[in-house]
Enzyme design. Structure first.
Site, PDB file in Angstrom:
ATOM      1  N   ASP B  36       0.752  -1.257   0.095  1.00  0.00           N
ATOM      2  CA  ASP B  36      -0.077   0.206   0.145  1.00  0.00           C
ATOM      3  C   ASP B  36       1.150   1.157  -0.112  1.00  0.00           C
ATOM      4  OD1 ASP B  36       0.969   0.188   2.646  1.00  0.00           O
ATOM      5  OD2 ASP B  36      -0.987  -0.201   3.614  1.00  0.00           O
ATOM      6  N   SER B  37       0.286   2.443   0.055  1.00  0.00           N
ATOM      7  CA  SER B  37       1.098   3.608  -0.316  1.00  0.00           C
ATOM      8  C   SER B  37       2.119   3.602   0.866  1.00  0.00           C
ATOM      9  CB  SER B  37       0.075   4.936  -0.214  1.00  0.00           C
ATOM     10  OG  SER B  37      -0.565   4.717   1.092  1.00  0.00           O
TER      11      SER B  37
END
Lengths: 428, 79
Positions: B36-37
């Site tokens: 994820d980010s």
């Protein structure tokens, strides 16, 4: 007139349909309970770090090893890559929540069911070791190297967050922070969320992991920890005993699945107990010490009995806050005052004698001990109570567990800041 | 495979907990490797640390695949 004042009628009933715990006595509710009843202690010399230069060198740490032996192997519960994104208190909370949810058998399928299932798991302190480590990184001038997971690893409400993400529970997502009263407040408040109809199921409890240099040193500075039993750790936690000299830090988590009664019955869920009473108060006195007479504790217990619609005579067992500090006798005095003549029939013990003090997780773990006492008609012992510093007509279950009928039990938790909470549970 | 590529691969395996065989040059951190980010922020930090390079924000944003990372680091090291 406690009986008639109880506002029990007409409100949604809340029962416990799942339990999970991990702590110094090990992994799993049944394992911990049987060790507790057998009079075993989970206290030992601190191994998480070298405590040699601290005055307190003992604690209750979660034993590591195979699940079959009632011990924790974290990778069986949380993938290694995710472990780095969470402080240890979140690990503890997730393990206990996983056990509780799976024990309950509750698997919401529809959107509506998921939205009616919430989480309320708190912590007294949160990610202390994570904050310590991150502080060093910044202090060394490496702020740009600070992990993007630092903040979500340390935040107290992230146990609730992770549990909701893991299971898709989209109902109320909340968290409690009331020091050592956290666990009781979480269960009591979550029960009220169900009573008010904001949810049908709530996963509630507390998690803590502060057996770390900053945690031990901090409580040492506050003169709160036992320091005189470093060579005999099993003797260090000794509630009400005249030689007690402070509490023993414990780590772990306790989580229950609370469920609206009809909802639980409709799906044929196993029911451990009903949450019938909840009382809260504030001392308005001192940041760490209770006042003479512990009227705050008295009022919390009295409110809990009132909301349950029961009298002291109905209570068969009290799980005391009993931390192995000077305050033990003040709590005892408050219980005696509330129970009056009924104190003679009462059993009250402090299971912190075996587990140490799990701070924000203590109230949840101890509420479950009350439910198990009701289920099995056994009250757990107070270890190391060799010479009480104060005599009492209350049976404090010294050294060994007792078989005795328990239908309704009361659990006390009090926290720094002068916060008090009591919970009344009843067999169903 | 270059030494840099080997090291990048190792870091990705370690941080994202994925099998080595999945870490192909074309693999996207987010679409193929489950990042994820925040994971990508951490990955870039790990590359900076391991290779002793600075990867500015605008350059980091363009590193989407394993190959992007290897190319960027090789270019920095050659410069």
């Amino acid at each position: 007139m406690l009986q008639s004042a109880g506002a029990n009628s007409g409100r949604r009933r809340v029962v416990v349909t799942g339990m999970g715990m991990v702590g110094p006595l090990g992994l799993g509710v049944e394992n911990v309970w049987s060790r507790l009843i057998a009079g075993e202690s989970g206290i030992g010399r601190i191994t998480h770090f070298d405590p040699s230069d601290l005055p307190a060198q003992v604690a209750g740490q979660v034993p590591e090893g195979p699940a079959a032996e009632g011990k924790l192997t974290l990778s069986e519960w949380i993938p290694v890559k995710d472990q780095r994104k969470m402080d240890r208190f979140i690990h503890m909370g997730l393990v206990a929540a996983t056990e509780a949810v799976e024990d309950s058998g509750w698997k919401p399928q529809t959107e509506e069911e998921k939205c009616a299932t919430g989480v309320m798991i708190g912590s007294g302190i949160g990610g202390l070791q994570t904050i310590y480590d991150a502080s060093i990184t910044v202090h060394e001038g490496r702020a740009k190297r600070l992990s993007p997971f630092f903040i979500p690893s340390a935040l107290i409400n992230l146990v609730s967050g992770h549990v909701s993400i893991k299971y898709g529970f989209q109902g109320p997502n909340h968290s409690v922070v009331t020091a050592c009263a956290t666990g009781v407040h979480a269960i009591g408040d979550a029960a009220r969320i169900i009573m008010f109809g904001d949810a049908d199921v709530m996963v509630a409890g507390g998690a803590e992991a502060t057996v770390c240099p900053l945690g031990i040193a901090g409580f040492c500075s506050a003169r709160a920890l036992s320091t005189g039993f470093n060579e005999t750790p099993g003797k260090a936690s000794r509630p009400w005993d005249k030689d007690r000299d402070g509490f023993v830090m414990g780590e772990g988590a306790g989580v229950v699945v609370l469920e609206e009664y009809e909802h639980a019955k409709a799906r044929g869920a196993k029911i451990y107990a009903e949450i019938v009473g909840y009382g809260m108060s504030g001392d308005a006195y001192h940041i760490t010490a209770p006042a003479e007479g512990h009227y705050g504790a008295y009022r919390a217990m009295r409110s809990a009995l009132k909301s349950a619609g029961v009298t002291p005579a109905d209570i068969g067992y009290v799980n005391a806050h009993g931390t192995s500090t000077m305050a033990d006798d003040l709590e005892l005095e408050a219980v005696e005052r509330l129970f009056g003549d009924d104190a003679r029939k009462l059993a009250m013990s402090s299971t912190k004698s075996a587990t140490g003090h799990l701070l924000g997780a203590a109230g949840a773990v101890e509420a479950m001990f009350c439910m198990l006492a009701i289920r099995d008609n056994v009250v757990p012992p107070t270890l190391n109570l060799d010479n009480p510093s104060r005599e009492s007509v209350i049976d404090r279950v010294a050294h060994t567990a007792q078989q005795r009928p328990v239908n309704i039990a009361l659990s006390n938790s009090f926290g720094f800041g002068g916060t008090n909470a009591s919970l009344v549970v009843r067999g169903v | 495979m270059s030494e840099i590529a080997d090291k990048v691969k190792k870091i990705v395996v370690e941080h994202l907990g994925v099998e080595e065989s999945k870490v192909t040059p074309e693999a996207s951190f987010i679409d193929d490797l489950g990042a994820d980010s925040l994971d990508t922020v951490e990955l870039v930090m790990a590359f900076e640390e391991a290779f002793n390079v600075e990867i500015p924000e605008d350059a980091a944003e363009k590193i989407a695949t394993v190959k992007d990372a290897i190319d960027y680091i090789e270019k920095q090291k050659a410069a």
